[in-house]
Design an enzyme around this catalytic site. Structure first.
Site, PDB file in Angstrom:
ATOM      1  CE  LYS A  32      -2.461   1.731   3.746  1.00 22.26           C
ATOM      2  NZ  LYS A  32      -2.232   3.193   3.851  1.00 22.26           N
ATOM      3  CG  ASP A  59      -4.921   4.613   1.574  1.00 22.89           C
ATOM      4  OD1 ASP A  59      -5.982   5.034   1.158  1.00 22.89           O
ATOM      5  OD2 ASP A  59      -4.388   4.438   2.622  1.00 22.89           O
ATOM      6  CE  LYS A  61      -7.846   6.789   3.902  1.00 24.10           C
ATOM      7  NZ  LYS A  61      -6.441   6.781   3.731  1.00 24.10           N
ATOM      8  CG  ASP A  64     -12.578  17.554  -6.151  1.00 25.39           C
ATOM      9  OD1 ASP A  64     -13.442  18.389  -6.555  1.00 25.39           O
ATOM     10  OD2 ASP A  64     -11.498  18.033  -6.226  1.00 25.39           O
ATOM     11  CB  THR A 119     -11.274   3.852  12.035  1.00 22.08           C
ATOM     12  OG1 THR A 119      -9.958   4.116  11.603  1.00 22.08           O
ATOM     13  CG2 THR A 119     -11.859   2.703  11.491  1.00 22.08           C
ATOM     14  NE  ARG A 211       1.919   2.058  13.226  1.00 22.50           N
ATOM     15  CZ  ARG A 211       1.107   2.887  13.866  1.00 22.50           C
ATOM     16  NH1 ARG A 211       1.461   3.716  14.745  1.00 22.50           N
ATOM     17  NH2 ARG A 211      -0.162   2.598  13.700  1.00 22.50           N
TER      18      ARG A 211
HETATM   19  O1  C5P Z   1       0.960   0.726  11.014  1.00 23.51           O
HETATM   20  P1  C5P Z   1      -0.484   0.365  10.945  1.00 23.51           P
HETATM   21  O2  C5P Z   1      -0.687  -1.178  10.676  1.00 23.51           O
HETATM   22  O3  C5P Z   1      -1.386   0.717  12.226  1.00 23.51           O
HETATM   23  O4  C5P Z   1      -0.901   0.885   9.652  1.00 23.51           O
HETATM   24  C1  C5P Z   1      -2.250   0.708   9.268  1.00 23.51           C
HETATM   25  C2  C5P Z   1      -2.535   1.503   7.750  1.00 23.51           C
HETATM   26  O5  C5P Z   1      -3.726   1.652   7.495  1.00 23.51           O
HETATM   27  C3  C5P Z   1      -1.699   2.931   7.771  1.00 23.51           C
HETATM   28  O6  C5P Z   1      -1.470   3.236   6.428  1.00 23.51           O
HETATM   29  C4  C5P Z   1      -3.304   3.691   8.108  1.00 23.51           C
HETATM   30  O7  C5P Z   1      -3.049   5.014   7.610  1.00 23.51           O
HETATM   31  C5  C5P Z   1      -4.296   2.841   7.302  1.00 23.51           C
HETATM   32  N1  C5P Z   1      -5.556   3.031   7.863  1.00 23.51           N
HETATM   33  C6  C5P Z   1      -6.055   2.721   9.042  1.00 23.51           C
HETATM   34  N2  C5P Z   1      -7.388   2.847   9.416  1.00 23.51           N
HETATM   35  C7  C5P Z   1      -8.245   3.114   8.627  1.00 23.51           C
HETATM   36  C8  C5P Z   1      -7.890   3.404   7.244  1.00 23.51           C
HETATM   37  C9  C5P Z   1      -6.411   3.471   6.875  1.00 23.51           C
HETATM   38  O8  C5P Z   1      -5.099   2.196   9.748  1.00 23.51           O
HETATM   39  N3  C5P Z   1      -9.424   3.242   8.763  1.00 23.51           N
END
Ligand code: C5P
Length: 232
Positions: A32, A59, A61, A64, A119, A211
């Site tokens: 991603k 990603d 998003k 517009d 979220t 992460r």
């Molecule tokens: O590091 P982590 O596993 O928390 O990363 C989750 C990824 O998913 C990040 O790129 C975050 O921006 C994305 N994301 C999220 N929750 C959402 C939409 C996207 O954590 N509702």
């Protein structure tokens, strides 16, 4: 549709992301690319990672007026990404225009999924700032239905919502779910988290993991652990 683990490459620049992907050798995880990396490096980073053999979820998003989204999606489609997204709150007309823009001359197109409510948006904020009085869960399911009506392939949602989305929109409607953590790992700033194994049970189609893989001492082993819990 195959279940897969998507690695969120939330890096600041090209050097960092390519060094990270080099660790995987011949393995080519689905990655991603988010706003930070895209805005730092531009479309070339997408071409470069694609040329290395990875599938890409871009990603960005989009949100517009329909005409602008249609034209922008047509540019992203030419970049040959595998999945991209937009905000369902842009309306069904905007989502239909996006599909039109994405569809290539031969009829093929990247998968298109919708963000329902982020979220980070609480029910309280939705009421006070957006003047939406319905329960959050109802709003998420309504936006998912609108995305389906517009012809989209699925939604980004919490793994905990994936089961309900499938009930409402059918099992073929794809759920892409972040918020995944190993049972013995740090949760960081995520609040409602699920393990890869539990996400599989609930019926997520793709998990997005950042992460727990990118910050692991051995990212390749962490990725393989995700795959073995979620896919195998
Ligand atoms: O590091 P982590 O596993 O928390 O990363 C989750 C990824 O998913 C990040 O790129 C975050 O921006 C994305 N994301 C999220 N929750 C959402 C939409 C996207 O954590 N509702």
């Amino acid at each position: 549709m195959g279940k897969d683990v998507i690695v969120a490459c939330d890096f600041a620049g090209k050097k960092e992301v390519l060094e990270f992907l080099d660790k995987f050798g011949g393995k080519k995880p689905f990655v991603k690319i988010g706003m930070e990396l895209y805005y730092a490096e531009g479309p070339d980073i997408v071409r470069e990672i694609k040329a290395r053999g990875h599938k890409i979820f871009l990603d960005l998003k989009l949100h517009d007026i329909p005409n602008t989204v249609k034209k922008s999606m047509s540019v992203l489609s030419r970049l040959d990404v595998d999945m991209c997204n937009l905000h369902a709150s842009g309306t069904v007309a905007m989502m239909e225009a996006a599909i039109e823009g994405l569809t290539r001359e031969d009829g093929s197109r990247p998968m298109l999924i919708a963000v329902t409510q982020l979220t980070s948006t609480s029910e309280e904020r939705m009421k006070s700032d957006l003047l939406i009085d319905e329960p959050l869960d109802k709003v998420v399911m309504h936006y998912a239905k609108c995305a389906k009506v517009a012809g989209l392939d699925g939604v980004v949602c919490s793994p905990l919502e994936a089961e309900k989305v499938h009930e409402v929109c059918g099992n073929d409607f794809v759920t892409v779910t972040p918020g995944v953590r190993f049972a013995d790992g740090d949760i960081g700033d995520q609040v409602r988290v699920t393990t890869p194994a539990r996400a599989k049970e609930i019926g997520s189609d793709y998990i997005v993991v950042g992460r727990p893989i990118t910050a692991a001492a051995d990212p390749v082993a962490a990725y393989e652990r995700c795959v073995s819990e979620f896919v195998d």
